[in-house]
Design a protein around this motif. Structure first.
Motif, PDB file in Angstrom:
ATOM      1  N   PHE A  13       7.296 -18.397 -15.419  1.00 51.44           N
ATOM      2  CA  PHE A  13       7.687 -17.090 -14.887  1.00 51.44           C
ATOM      3  C   PHE A  13       7.234 -16.886 -13.439  1.00 51.44           C
ATOM      4  CE2 PHE A  13       6.759 -16.425 -19.498  1.00 51.44           C
ATOM      5  CZ  PHE A  13       8.070 -16.248 -19.912  1.00 51.44           C
ATOM      6  N   GLU A  14       6.523 -17.832 -12.881  1.00 55.11           N
ATOM      7  CA  GLU A  14       6.004 -17.689 -11.518  1.00 55.11           C
ATOM      8  C   GLU A  14       7.059 -18.169 -10.526  1.00 55.11           C
ATOM      9  OE1 GLU A  14       2.314 -19.802 -11.577  1.00 55.11           O
ATOM     10  OE2 GLU A  14       1.276 -18.241 -12.737  1.00 55.11           O
ATOM     11  N   PHE A  18      14.961 -14.522 -10.228  1.00 54.17           N
ATOM     12  CA  PHE A  18      15.313 -14.728 -11.627  1.00 54.17           C
ATOM     13  C   PHE A  18      16.825 -14.691 -11.846  1.00 54.17           C
ATOM     14  CE2 PHE A  18      10.916 -13.475 -11.778  1.00 54.17           C
ATOM     15  CZ  PHE A  18      10.379 -14.209 -12.828  1.00 54.17           C
ATOM     16  N   ASN A  76      20.662 -13.604 -15.624  1.00 58.13           N
ATOM     17  CA  ASN A  76      19.288 -13.758 -15.148  1.00 58.13           C
ATOM     18  C   ASN A  76      18.443 -14.548 -16.137  1.00 58.13           C
ATOM     19  OD1 ASN A  76      19.402 -11.539 -12.915  1.00 58.13           O
ATOM     20  ND2 ASN A  76      20.074 -10.500 -14.773  1.00 58.13           N
ATOM     21  N   ARG A  78      14.862 -14.526 -17.922  1.00 61.68           N
ATOM     22  CA  ARG A  78      13.937 -13.443 -18.255  1.00 61.68           C
ATOM     23  C   ARG A  78      12.644 -13.605 -17.463  1.00 61.68           C
ATOM     24  NH1 ARG A  78      17.010  -9.731 -21.223  1.00 61.68           N
ATOM     25  NH2 ARG A  78      18.110 -10.821 -22.893  1.00 61.68           N
ATOM     26  N   ASN A  79      12.025 -12.474 -17.120  1.00 61.56           N
ATOM     27  CA  ASN A  79      10.708 -12.555 -16.489  1.00 61.56           C
ATOM     28  C   ASN A  79       9.588 -12.477 -17.519  1.00 61.56           C
ATOM     29  OD1 ASN A  79      10.779  -9.863 -17.179  1.00 61.56           O
ATOM     30  ND2 ASN A  79      10.715  -9.094 -15.087  1.00 61.56           N
ATOM     31  N   HIS A  80       9.992 -12.485 -18.792  1.00 59.87           N
ATOM     32  CA  HIS A  80       9.039 -12.591 -19.907  1.00 59.87           C
ATOM     33  C   HIS A  80       9.807 -13.014 -21.159  1.00 59.87           C
ATOM     34  CE1 HIS A  80      10.057  -8.072 -20.493  1.00 59.87           C
ATOM     35  NE2 HIS A  80      10.689  -8.754 -21.421  1.00 59.87           N
ATOM     36  N   ASN A 102       4.246 -13.058 -20.556  1.00 65.04           N
ATOM     37  CA  ASN A 102       4.721 -13.141 -19.185  1.00 65.04           C
ATOM     38  C   ASN A 102       3.758 -14.002 -18.371  1.00 65.04           C
ATOM     39  OD1 ASN A 102       2.520 -11.460 -18.462  1.00 65.04           O
ATOM     40  ND2 ASN A 102       3.780  -9.609 -18.600  1.00 65.04           N
ATOM     41  N   ARG A 103       3.887 -13.975 -17.057  1.00 64.79           N
ATOM     42  CA  ARG A 103       3.046 -14.849 -16.234  1.00 64.79           C
ATOM     43  C   ARG A 103       1.583 -14.439 -16.252  1.00 64.79           C
ATOM     44  NH1 ARG A 103       5.659 -12.298 -11.117  1.00 64.79           N
ATOM     45  NH2 ARG A 103       3.982 -10.996 -10.252  1.00 64.79           N
TER      46      ARG A 103
END
Length: 221
Positions: A13-14, A18, A76, A78-80, A102-103
């Motif tokens: 996620f880093e 996205f 996109n 996902r950011n998590h 998540n990150r």
């Protein structure tokens, strides 16, 4: 065999972008495919972990099979990664337990799902009423990993320790005012800056401790 997330899985996620549109602008086709493959492989480990958790939940309570959000929404990444669990006797409840990665953190938490809430059962007032139960509930809980925060607070913000909330009337009033507008979330958090250890055991412990609160919400309907 107990399922585990890959080492340093949070690093997936880093990234700066996205959206596939932006990713394709900054990476060649081979790199884009490598990103997608790494993302999907990490998500498959996440999905396997959630299904492993679900297979062990009979010792905690009767839950429906979790809703496991996909690794992409089509446009996109996902950011998590996220999964929601509902009790078998309340499969359409807005109140649920969820697991998020998540990150920054892995968390198991109580939440009110606002998305399509009009198609589900339960209201915010009933959900928020559980705040009055937290002092007595917390007496039997190790609060070391527990945090509480208004629903609208971003997931990457440093949330308020539950212990600090419980001993400070001003913090209680401030959070309750924000919860009145929407709702609140409460859960155990383990940060990715530390060793996540046995993720399954951590999540199951959260289920064991949070399920009574969820059941109380359901019973109040």
């Amino acid at each position: 065999m107990t399922q585990r997330l890959p080492k340093n899985a949070h690093q997936i996620f880093e990234r700066e972008h996205f959206t596939f549109k932006k990713i394709k602008e900054t990476h060649n086709p081979t790199e884009v495919e490598q990103i997608k493959l790494a993302y999907k492989e990490t998500w498959q480990a996440w999905k396997a972990l959630q299904l492993d958790v679900f297979a062990s939940l009979s010792a905690v309570g009767s839950f429906e099979k979790p809703k496991i959000e996909s690794w992409t929404n089509g446009w996109n990444l996902r950011n998590h990664f996220w999964a929601a669990y509902r009790l078998s006797d309340a499969p359409n409840s807005n109140a649920c337990l969820a697991v998020l990665f998540n990150r920054k953190q892995l968390q198991i938490y109580l939440m009110y799902q606002h998305y399509r809430s009009e198609q589900q059962s339960g209201d915010i007032e009933t959900y928020n009423a559980i705040l009055a139960h937290l002092p007595s509930w917390s007496e039997a809980i190790d609060l070391h990993d527990y945090y509480i925060w208004p629903q609208q607070e971003h997931e990457l913000v440093d949330h308020l320790l539950l212990h600090d909330y419980l001993v400070d009337a001003e913090k209680q009033a401030a959070l309750q005012a924000q919860a009145y507008e929407k709702s609140f979330q409460l859960g155990k958090i383990r940060y990715t800056t530390n060793d996540l250890g046995d993720e399954k055991s951590f999540i199951l412990q959260g289920f064991k401790e949070l399920t009574p609160l969820l059941q109380t919400i359901i019973n109040q309907k």
